[in-house]
Design a protein around this motif. Structure first.
Motif, PDB file in Angstrom:
ATOM      1  N   GLU A 161      44.798 144.308 147.992  1.00 17.17           N
ATOM      2  CA  GLU A 161      44.437 144.539 149.390  1.00 17.17           C
ATOM      3  C   GLU A 161      42.932 144.454 149.583  1.00 17.17           C
ATOM      4  O   GLU A 161      42.449 143.885 150.562  1.00 17.17           O
ATOM      5  CB  GLU A 161      44.932 145.917 149.846  1.00 17.17           C
ATOM      6  CG  GLU A 161      46.312 145.930 150.469  1.00 17.17           C
ATOM      7  CD  GLU A 161      46.591 147.253 151.170  1.00 17.17           C
ATOM      8  OE1 GLU A 161      46.052 147.475 152.266  1.00 17.17           O
ATOM      9  OE2 GLU A 161      47.348 148.065 150.605  1.00 17.17           O
ATOM     10  N   ASP A 164      41.895 140.752 149.365  1.00 17.92           N
ATOM     11  CA  ASP A 164      42.277 140.019 150.573  1.00 17.92           C
ATOM     12  C   ASP A 164      41.385 140.388 151.758  1.00 17.92           C
ATOM     13  O   ASP A 164      41.031 139.524 152.574  1.00 17.92           O
ATOM     14  CB  ASP A 164      43.748 140.294 150.926  1.00 17.92           C
ATOM     15  CG  ASP A 164      44.709 139.677 149.920  1.00 17.92           C
ATOM     16  OD1 ASP A 164      44.271 138.803 149.142  1.00 17.92           O
ATOM     17  OD2 ASP A 164      45.901 140.080 149.902  1.00 17.92           O
ATOM     18  N   THR A 169      41.407 137.189 154.316  1.00 14.31           N
ATOM     19  CA  THR A 169      42.802 136.777 154.515  1.00 14.31           C
ATOM     20  C   THR A 169      43.680 137.919 155.020  1.00 14.31           C
ATOM     21  O   THR A 169      44.841 137.698 155.364  1.00 14.31           O
ATOM     22  CB  THR A 169      43.391 136.236 153.191  1.00 14.31           C
ATOM     23  OG1 THR A 169      43.314 137.255 152.189  1.00 14.31           O
ATOM     24  CG2 THR A 169      42.629 134.996 152.732  1.00 14.31           C
ATOM     25  N   LYS A 170      43.137 139.134 155.037  1.00 17.82           N
ATOM     26  CA  LYS A 170      43.882 140.277 155.568  1.00 17.82           C
ATOM     27  C   LYS A 170      42.957 141.121 156.424  1.00 17.82           C
ATOM     28  O   LYS A 170      41.839 141.463 156.007  1.00 17.82           O
ATOM     29  CB  LYS A 170      44.465 141.126 154.431  1.00 17.82           C
ATOM     30  CG  LYS A 170      45.274 142.317 154.945  1.00 17.82           C
ATOM     31  CD  LYS A 170      46.012 143.045 153.838  1.00 17.82           C
ATOM     32  CE  LYS A 170      46.859 144.162 154.423  1.00 17.82           C
ATOM     33  NZ  LYS A 170      47.678 144.845 153.410  1.00 17.82           N
TER      34      LYS A 170
END
Length: 511
Positions: A161, A164, A169-170
């Motif tokens: 997490e 990302d 990307t998150k």
């Protein structure tokens, strides 16, 4: 390639920012420098396992990790996440330009899950002070870090997490909390209240005086008289914490890993250690200096039940913190200060059997036993306790009476008024906030009494055999009584009441 990540280290209740430098070059070994302890050194295995679990590779080249500044000792497992991200960045597996904008902390499990750590709040405060954009940390610690405003708190559950998020990307929305809203909504969170205490009006009065002036207090009475019950209700009549005091208190509990709710402590702490406690557990210390019970009681109450049963060495180490309202823990490489501005409330039986001076039951202790029992509490410690109060059992009629007792809120209003008078009196003096904190020179200047008062005090000291140490204490307590009454001057009735609260200084009290 060289990569840098940023973390923090807690020393006392303050934090220093740490730069984690990772260089991947030619060679075949993992090196770590910068005074890491065993837990930090073992991060190599946790980092390697968590990286591989999520599909990345641990470089087989020479990896050098340096924790700067190198002369400060680094302790604990909280550096796992910044080291792992630094390794991925240095080996070109993490592509981001954001890493230098965030403080990163967290312990990794072998499958890349993040475990909570302690000491988050001081690090978050330092991160904001140093101008960092945000703080990436375990999700379970996010509530605690969110106490600090103007800092993007990014709570993550796994290393994946975090990767990302940094690569974009998150999207993770920073956790935002209104610190003032949390504080004001939690400010009156006491369960125990004086309204359900029948009788004991003299003890309630003594506690009101103690709370109004910040005085230490000891209660002497037989078993079952209500000493512990009354002590537990004392925080409910103390003035509410200010936001600054709440942050100070929360920082200490954060460093000790005692924040159960991971949020702001908005009520005054009440600590009641068992009499088998060691001196290190009481005042703080250990190989890695940690706050003790006296610091966990900062801005609140430390209650010592059955005072003579504590080891003498444990009680004696409290003398300096009671005077200076902080404790210094010194080690070979480091010296840290922990704040310890607390009210000491103690209770004790008058003798081993508990029934000396009891109105109905007879004491079975032999000659001299009572005095030896009282001598377990040293004179220098008693010198730092302003009020000595005798507690007698509540009669049956008082216990079953329908009369409604005063609530804690009603008592607190009077105490807040008295504290305001004291704050105005000591305006400009940062070292003194209440009458109990006055030194002898200040007592002579502020606690002026008239001729009738001097005559009464002289007579009391001669007739009751009060010790010399009682003199200043009586004047300070009488000043607090006058403040509660809204009186500018100390009157003779204020002095007379203060004299009552010196039981253990009277000659022949123990026979």
């Amino acid at each position: 390639m060289l990569a840098k990540t940023f973390g923090g280290a807690v020393y006392g209740v303050s934090a220093s920012l740490i730069t984690i430098e990772v260089n991947v070059g030619q060679g075949k070994k993992f090196w770590m420098s910068g005074l890491p302890d065993s837990a930090v050194k073992e991060s190599e295995h946790r980092v390697e396992s968590s990286i591989k679990y999520h599909g990345y590779t641990m470089p087989r080249n020479k990896v050098v990790v340096n924790l700067a500044p190198a002369d400060l000792r680094k302790e604990g497992s909280a550096y796992d996440l910044p080291i792992a991200l630094g390794v991925l960045k240095a080996s070109d597996q993490l592509v981001t330009e954001q890493l230098d904008q965030y403080i990163v902390m967290g312990e990794l499990s072998l499958d890349g899950l993040l475990r909570p750590i302690k000491g988050i709040l001081p690090i978050a405060i330092e991160a904001r002070k140093q101008g960092y954009k945000g703080f990436i940390l375990p999700k379970e610690n996010a509530d605690e870090a969110a106490i600090v405003n103007n800092l993007d708190v990014i709570g993550v559950e796994t290393i994946k997490e975090a990767i990302d998020f940094l690569e974009g990307t998150k999207n993770i929305t920073p956790l935002v909390k209104d610190t003032r809203d949390i504080f004001f909504n939690s400010i009156n969170g006491y369960e125990a209240d004086f309204s359900n205490v029948q009788g004991q009006e003299n003890i309630k009065r003594a506690m009101e005086i103690a709370a109004a002036g910040g005085h230490n207090m000891i209660m002497i009475g037989p078993p079952g008289a209500g000493k512990t019950m009354l002590a537990k209700r004392l925080p409910s009549i103390l003035p509410p914490l200010t936001l600054q005091e709440a942050l100070e208190t929360t920082k200490i509990h954060s460093v000790a890993g005692r924040l159960n709710s991971n949020s702001l402590i908005a009520t005054r702490p009440f600590r009641s250690p068992h009499h088998t406690i060691s001196d290190v557990a009481l005042v703080g210390g250990g190989g890695i200096p940690q706050p003790g019970e006296i610091s966990l009681a900062h801005n609140g109450v430390l209650f010592l039940d059955e005072l003579p049963e504590f080891q003498r060495s444990v009680l004696e180490v409290m003398r300096q913190p009671l005077e200076e309202r902080r404790v210094t823990i010194s080690r070979a490489r480091i010296s840290v200060d922990f704040p310890s501005n607390f009210m000491l409330i103690a209770s004790m039986n008058p003798c081993p059997c508990g029934y000396y001076n009891h109105p109905d039951k007879e004491c079975v202790c032999g000659p001299g036993v009572v005095q030896r029992y009282l001598n377990k509490v040293s004179g220098p410690l008693l010198d730092r306790i302003d009020l000595h109060v005798e507690v007698t059992p509540v009669s049956f009629d008082e216990m079953v009476a329908d009369r409604k007792a005063e609530s804690s809120d009603q008592i607190r209003e009077r105490i807040i008024g008295a504290r305001k008078i004291q704050l105005d009196r000591f305006n400009g003096d940062e070292e003194i906030h209440s009458n109990a904190m006055m030194q002898s020179q200040k007592v002579k200047k502020i606690c002026q009494i008239n001729e009738a008062g001097r005559t009464l005090l002289k007579t009391a000291m001669e007739k009751l055999g009060l010790s010399a140490r009682a003199y200043d204490r009586i004047l300070k307590v009488s000043r607090t009584i006058a403040d509660l009454a809204g009186s500018e001057n100390i009157k003779i009735e204020h002095l007379a009441e203060a004299i009552q609260y010196r039981s253990l200084d009277r000659e022949g009290w123990a026979g």
